[in-house]
Design an enzyme around this catalytic site. Structure first.
Site, PDB file in Angstrom:
ATOM      1  N   ARG A  93      63.305  16.982 -45.289  1.00 56.94           N
ATOM      2  CA  ARG A  93      63.485  16.028 -44.200  1.00 56.94           C
ATOM      3  C   ARG A  93      62.174  15.425 -43.734  1.00 56.94           C
ATOM      4  O   ARG A  93      62.139  14.712 -42.727  1.00 56.94           O
ATOM      5  CB  ARG A  93      64.262  16.664 -43.044  1.00 56.94           C
ATOM      6  CG  ARG A  93      63.591  17.834 -42.399  1.00 56.94           C
ATOM      7  CD  ARG A  93      64.498  18.461 -41.359  1.00 56.94           C
ATOM      8  NE  ARG A  93      64.753  17.554 -40.252  1.00 56.94           N
ATOM      9  CZ  ARG A  93      65.708  17.749 -39.346  1.00 56.94           C
ATOM     10  NH1 ARG A  93      66.499  18.804 -39.451  1.00 56.94           N
ATOM     11  NH2 ARG A  93      65.859  16.931 -38.354  1.00 56.94           N
ATOM     12  N   ARG A 160      81.168  14.174 -28.514  1.00 58.73           N
ATOM     13  CA  ARG A 160      80.100  15.180 -28.521  1.00 58.73           C
ATOM     14  C   ARG A 160      78.914  14.742 -27.666  1.00 58.73           C
ATOM     15  O   ARG A 160      78.570  13.569 -27.631  1.00 58.73           O
ATOM     16  CB  ARG A 160      79.624  15.425 -29.957  1.00 58.73           C
ATOM     17  CG  ARG A 160      80.619  16.235 -30.752  1.00 58.73           C
ATOM     18  CD  ARG A 160      80.198  16.413 -32.183  1.00 58.73           C
ATOM     19  NE  ARG A 160      78.770  16.120 -32.396  1.00 58.73           N
ATOM     20  CZ  ARG A 160      78.180  16.237 -33.582  1.00 58.73           C
ATOM     21  NH1 ARG A 160      78.861  16.625 -34.622  1.00 58.73           N
ATOM     22  NH2 ARG A 160      76.906  15.952 -33.729  1.00 58.73           N
TER      23      ARG A 160
END
Ligand SMILES: [Zn+2]
Length: 219
Positions: A93, A160
């Site tokens: 990442r 969320r």
């Protein structure tokens, strides 16, 4: 011509559909989709020394240092049959992790899903998820038949907390700063496949398959 072995990473901003595309590709190409998050969670669940250390970072909402992530990923990957090919999601990442992983195992493809921030924000802000079966809906493009209710299991849909615009913008900023430089890294390595993710799931998948076929992968 010999077909190329698929050793891929898929990356893109939040809301780009990376998880969905990763899953579709893994099924179509019959290779495992290896989620870095799952590997780390498994390590935490087993309560190993590495897992306990990781838990310290996670429970404080902090990003774990590269060294720790590397240690966990390599340990877990030792149990994955790599000869078959694989798709990584959530790792590497950043450029440092990408360089580290290439020393261990050279990736043959880096799938980059491109998406403007405005589109990512719009997608996530309208996203509703079923906490029970994890089905995902979009209030405009993929609404459930009954408002607020999951069509599959009748669970109550939720928005969320991390799909709120302010939080999304922060996560996108982190993505641009931390992960996006991998585009330059993998382009220089000659393995970058960049596609526009601002299109319907099926069309994006078809484009990926077509382009991967042209690059010499068995699709
Ligand atoms: Zn459901």
């Amino acid at each position: 011509m010999a077909r190329k072995r698929l050793r891929a990473v898929i990356f893109g901003p939040q809301g780009s559909g990376k998880g969905t595309q990763g899953q579709l590709l893994a099924e179509r190409l019959d290779v495992p989709l290896i989620g870095a998050g799952d590997l780390c969670r498994a390590e935490i669940a087993e309560g190993t020394p590495l897992g306990r250390l990781m838990d310290e970072y996670v429970s404080h909402g902090m990003l774990a240092p590269d060294e720790l992530v590397h240690a966990i990923i390599l340990k877990r990957l030792a149990h994955v049959p790599m000869e078959k090919g694989f798709i990584l999601d959530g790792f590497p990442r950043n450029v440092e992790q990408a360089g580290f992983f290439d020393k261990f195992c050279k990736l043959t493809l880096a799938i980059h899903l491109k998406m403007p921030d405005a589109v990512a924000v719009e997608r996530l802000a309208h996203r509703r998820q079923c906490p029970k079966c994890k089905s995902v809906y979009h209030l405009k493009h993929l609404p459930p038949a009954i408002e607020g209710i999951c069509a599959l299991c009748k669970g109550e849909l939720v928005h969320r907390d991390d799909d709120v615009e302010e939080v999304i913008r922060k996560r996108l900023a982190v993505y641009h700063f931390m992960t996006e430089p991998m585009v330059v890294y993998y382009r220089a390595r000659g393995v970058l496949l960049s596609v526009n993710a601002d299109q319907p799931v099926r069309e994006l998948f078809d484009e990926l398959i077509k382009k991967m076929g042209k690059l010499g992968f068995s699709v």
